[in-house]
Write an enzyme that holds these catalytic residues in place. Structure first.
Site, PDB file in Angstrom:
ATOM      1  CG  HIS A 151      -2.133  -0.801   1.127  1.00 49.41           C
ATOM      2  ND1 HIS A 151      -2.154  -2.116   1.501  1.00 49.41           N
ATOM      3  CD2 HIS A 151      -3.384  -0.515   0.669  1.00 49.41           C
ATOM      4  CE1 HIS A 151      -3.371  -2.611   1.281  1.00 49.41           C
ATOM      5  NE2 HIS A 151      -4.135  -1.662   0.786  1.00 49.41           N
ATOM      6  CG  HIS A 152      -1.280   4.840   0.272  1.00 47.26           C
ATOM      7  ND1 HIS A 152      -1.316   5.560   1.440  1.00 47.26           N
ATOM      8  CD2 HIS A 152      -2.479   4.212   0.167  1.00 47.26           C
ATOM      9  CE1 HIS A 152      -2.496   5.398   2.006  1.00 47.26           C
ATOM     10  NE2 HIS A 152      -3.222   4.578   1.255  1.00 47.26           N
TER      11      HIS A 152
ATOM     12  CE  LYS B 125      -3.836  -0.318   4.838  1.00 47.64           C
ATOM     13  NZ  LYS B 125      -5.129   0.242   5.243  1.00 47.64           N
TER      14      LYS B 125
HETATM   15  P1  NAD Z   1      -6.864  10.110   5.054  1.00 52.15           P
HETATM   16  O1  NAD Z   1      -5.781  10.237   6.090  1.00 52.15           O
HETATM   17  O2  NAD Z   1      -6.603  10.615   3.673  1.00 52.15           O
HETATM   18  O3  NAD Z   1      -8.209  10.818   5.572  1.00 52.15           O
HETATM   19  C1  NAD Z   1      -8.751  10.634   6.845  1.00 52.15           C
HETATM   20  C2  NAD Z   1      -9.511  11.903   7.196  1.00 52.15           C
HETATM   21  O4  NAD Z   1     -10.309  11.666   8.347  1.00 52.15           O
HETATM   22  C3  NAD Z   1      -8.598  13.111   7.522  1.00 52.15           C
HETATM   23  O5  NAD Z   1      -8.982  14.198   6.699  1.00 52.15           O
HETATM   24  C4  NAD Z   1      -8.888  13.395   8.996  1.00 52.15           C
HETATM   25  O6  NAD Z   1      -8.865  14.770   9.295  1.00 52.15           O
HETATM   26  C5  NAD Z   1     -10.305  12.837   9.133  1.00 52.15           C
HETATM   27  N1  NAD Z   1     -10.691  12.502  10.498  1.00 52.15           N
HETATM   28  C6  NAD Z   1      -9.942  11.910  11.475  1.00 52.15           C
HETATM   29  N2  NAD Z   1     -10.673  11.751  12.600  1.00 52.15           N
HETATM   30  C7  NAD Z   1     -11.910  12.226  12.307  1.00 52.15           C
HETATM   31  C8  NAD Z   1     -13.116  12.326  13.039  1.00 52.15           C
HETATM   32  N3  NAD Z   1     -13.187  11.924  14.325  1.00 52.15           N
HETATM   33  N4  NAD Z   1     -14.213  12.825  12.445  1.00 52.15           N
HETATM   34  C9  NAD Z   1     -14.159  13.246  11.145  1.00 52.15           C
HETATM   35  N5  NAD Z   1     -13.038  13.207  10.405  1.00 52.15           N
HETATM   36  C10 NAD Z   1     -11.929  12.689  10.978  1.00 52.15           C
HETATM   37  O7  NAD Z   1      -7.229   8.559   5.027  1.00 52.15           O
HETATM   38  P2  NAD Z   1      -7.992   7.723   3.876  1.00 52.15           P
HETATM   39  O8  NAD Z   1      -7.002   7.228   2.874  1.00 52.15           O
HETATM   40  O9  NAD Z   1      -9.194   8.482   3.420  1.00 52.15           O
HETATM   41  O10 NAD Z   1      -8.406   6.417   4.706  1.00 52.15           O
HETATM   42  C11 NAD Z   1      -9.216   6.526   5.863  1.00 52.15           C
HETATM   43  C12 NAD Z   1      -9.406   5.148   6.499  1.00 52.15           C
HETATM   44  O11 NAD Z   1     -10.058   4.279   5.571  1.00 52.15           O
HETATM   45  C13 NAD Z   1      -8.106   4.418   6.885  1.00 52.15           C
HETATM   46  O12 NAD Z   1      -8.362   3.652   8.042  1.00 52.15           O
HETATM   47  C14 NAD Z   1      -7.842   3.499   5.696  1.00 52.15           C
HETATM   48  O13 NAD Z   1      -7.055   2.359   6.046  1.00 52.15           O
HETATM   49  C15 NAD Z   1      -9.266   3.102   5.379  1.00 52.15           C
HETATM   50  N6  NAD Z   1      -9.505   2.648   4.012  1.00 52.15           N
HETATM   51  C16 NAD Z   1     -10.418   1.646   3.894  1.00 52.15           C
HETATM   52  C17 NAD Z   1     -10.798   1.190   2.655  1.00 52.15           C
HETATM   53  C18 NAD Z   1     -11.872   0.129   2.558  1.00 52.15           C
HETATM   54  O14 NAD Z   1     -12.234  -0.282   1.446  1.00 52.15           O
HETATM   55  N7  NAD Z   1     -12.441  -0.315   3.689  1.00 52.15           N
HETATM   56  C19 NAD Z   1     -10.225   1.758   1.499  1.00 52.15           C
HETATM   57  C20 NAD Z   1      -9.287   2.783   1.647  1.00 52.15           C
HETATM   58  C21 NAD Z   1      -8.947   3.242   2.911  1.00 52.15           C
END
Ligand code: NAD
Length: 229
Positions: free
Chosen positions: A133-134, A137
């Protein structure tokens, strides 16, 4: 359907981009931890799509459940709190669907492994899982790799998992089974985040009006096997 987007990072933005094209109406966007202060617009949503941070998932599930909103939780790395999440949504009478990977291809891989695992165990194969992954992560190994290993371990296959964090790789999983003179390799590559966002929007439709905790696998299997498809 009226949705709220909780978490406005890479995934939240992608969900927003695809939502309007797919006929959803985005009625609230919670951009960060501090953006919750005084939010009243959230109650206009029927379903919230949550992609935030492992530490934020459970508090967000609690908030959204208390507001009576069904939840799609894409955040990974919080699954040790699954029992607590189940209790919260059951008490609130809302639905919660989660998946370590909302791409429909990943779920087909899980199905494939479930079918292969008992045979590989019988044949005394050596197996392993690798993921890339990137570099931004936060959790490792990925929730998807853990799920793949869990399926194999359920058939008593000792499953090492290894990973790499590099550049901007969206998601790549490899399953490898060695049978001595031959091997089986199953790859799954996600080409863009749209795959997860599209799956999360489908999950929003499938969880609407349900009560309790569901894996996306459960809801998708019912959807794929429904007579009207
Ligand atoms: P990211 O870091 O780009 O974005 C996360 C965002 O959430 C940030 O902007 C942060 O400010 C915000 N945030 C943090 N706490 C918060 C809260 N309490 N309320 C509202 N906003 C809040 O991350 P991303 O790449 O968008 O990934 C987010 C999550 O999703 C990670 O856990 C990643 O592993 C997961 N993910 C899951 C899948 C899937 O298919 N299930 C796919 C991609 C990423």
């Amino acid at each position: 359907m009226r949705i709220a987007i909780v978490g406005y990072g890479r995934m939240g933005r992608e969900v927003e981009r695809l939502a309007s094209r797919a006929g959803f109406s985005v009625v609230a966007v919670v951009r960060s931890r501090s953006d919750w202060e005084g939010r009243l617009d959230i109650v206009n949503a029927e379903v919230a799509i949550e992609f935030t941070h492992p530490d934020s998932a459970l508090p967000n599930i609690r908030r959204l459940a208390e507001a009576g909103i069904d939840i799609v939780c894409g955040t990974t790395g919080w699954y040790d709190h699954m029992d607590e999440a189940r209790r919260i949504v059951e008490e609130a009478g809302v639905g919660l669907v989660y998946a370590p990977n909302f791409s429909t291809g990943a779920l087909l891989i899980f199905d494939t492994l479930r079918r292969l695992a008992p045979h590989l165990s019988r044949l005394k194969a050596e197996v392993g899982v690798f993921e890339v992954h990137h570099s931004a992560k936060k959790d490792a190994p990925s929730g998807t790799a853990k799920r793949m290993a869990e399926i194999l371990q359920n058939s008593s296959l000792n499953t090492p998992v290894s990973w790499l964090r590099v550049g901007g790789v969206v998601g790549w999983h490899l399953f490898l089974a060695d049978l001595g003179d031959e091997s089986i390799e199953v790859h799954h590559r996600v080409r863009s985040r749209s795959a997860f966002a599209r799956g999360a929007l489908l999950a929003a439709q499938l969880v609407r009006g349900k009560k309790g905790l569901f894996s996306f696998q459960q809801l998708l299997t019912d959807f794929l096997n429904a007579d009207d498809n």
